[in-house]
Write a protein that holds these residues in place. Sequence first.
Motif, PDB file in Angstrom:
ATOM      1  N   LEU A 134       0.880  -1.167   0.000  1.00  0.00           N
ATOM      2  CA  LEU A 134       0.000   0.000   0.000  1.00  0.00           C
ATOM      3  C   LEU A 134       0.920   1.220   0.000  1.00  0.00           C
ATOM      4  CD1 LEU A 134      -3.032   0.694   0.159  1.00  0.00           C
ATOM      5  CD2 LEU A 134      -2.763   0.847   2.635  1.00  0.00           C
ATOM      6  N   ALA A 135       0.645   2.203  -0.876  1.00  0.00           N
ATOM      7  CA  ALA A 135       1.526   3.365  -0.990  1.00  0.00           C
ATOM      8  C   ALA A 135       0.753   4.573  -1.498  1.00  0.00           C
ATOM      9  CB  ALA A 135       2.684   3.044  -1.932  1.00  0.00           C
ATOM     10  N   GLU A 136       1.453   5.690  -1.563  1.00  0.00           N
ATOM     11  CA  GLU A 136       0.875   6.935  -2.058  1.00  0.00           C
ATOM     12  C   GLU A 136       1.646   7.387  -3.294  1.00  0.00           C
ATOM     13  OE1 GLU A 136       0.853  11.507  -0.550  1.00  0.00           O
ATOM     14  OE2 GLU A 136       0.360   9.972   0.938  1.00  0.00           O
ATOM     15  N   VAL A 137       0.919   7.808  -4.326  1.00  0.00           N
ATOM     16  CA  VAL A 137       1.561   8.306  -5.539  1.00  0.00           C
ATOM     17  C   VAL A 137       2.197   9.656  -5.220  1.00  0.00           C
ATOM     18  CG1 VAL A 137       1.209   9.070  -7.921  1.00  0.00           C
ATOM     19  CG2 VAL A 137      -0.062   7.093  -7.037  1.00  0.00           C
ATOM     20  N   SER A 138       3.507   9.762  -5.469  1.00  0.00           N
ATOM     21  CA  SER A 138       4.224  11.003  -5.162  1.00  0.00           C
ATOM     22  C   SER A 138       4.746  11.719  -6.400  1.00  0.00           C
ATOM     23  CB  SER A 138       5.388  10.723  -4.209  1.00  0.00           C
ATOM     24  OG  SER A 138       6.313   9.840  -4.819  1.00  0.00           O
ATOM     25  N   GLY A 139       4.671  11.079  -7.564  1.00  0.00           N
ATOM     26  CA  GLY A 139       5.166  11.695  -8.792  1.00  0.00           C
ATOM     27  C   GLY A 139       5.324  10.652  -9.884  1.00  0.00           C
TER      28      GLY A 139
END
Length: 166
Positions: A134-139
């Motif tokens: 699970l992660a967050e889109v940062s670029g």
Amino acid sequence: MGTWYFEVDNDGTAYRQMVHNEDGSWITSNRKHESRHFLLAEHPLDPKEPYYEEISQAAFEELWQKQLLACMEDWQRIQRLFPIGARVEGWIEVFFPQGTLINLLEPRAVGLTDTSALEAGTPAEWMYPRFRVLAEVSGYDELNQWVLLANAELLGSQLDESESGK
């Protein structure tokens, strides 16, 4: 066998790789291939070996850019599907020198997260392909057409075969 192209650092570690097959098709290390998976040399290469022929960085980039352009429609679709700030789920595909590649459960969508950050506080037995992330889109990594992921955490379970589309 075709012609193989590698981008390597001073230690011989490959960061990008292309294969131009005899049938005219290409395989690139930034995309999963149906039979070759993520194709990238696993061991340092010695450019002094007689079967290697050095080309310029500009020549490599020209070939690489042609492959990126061929996938541009997919890349633009992926960026729309994964906007910056979105929480995403996927699973570990492979470990590259650039970081850990994450299958984002969409055709041709690949995420990249920092391996050392992912390892921090994670049981070693979870640091294997198919473990859920699970992660967050940062670029976006435009050079490889990868979605950059931050704050990645392993969920402790593996993706089962029916979920992976295999």
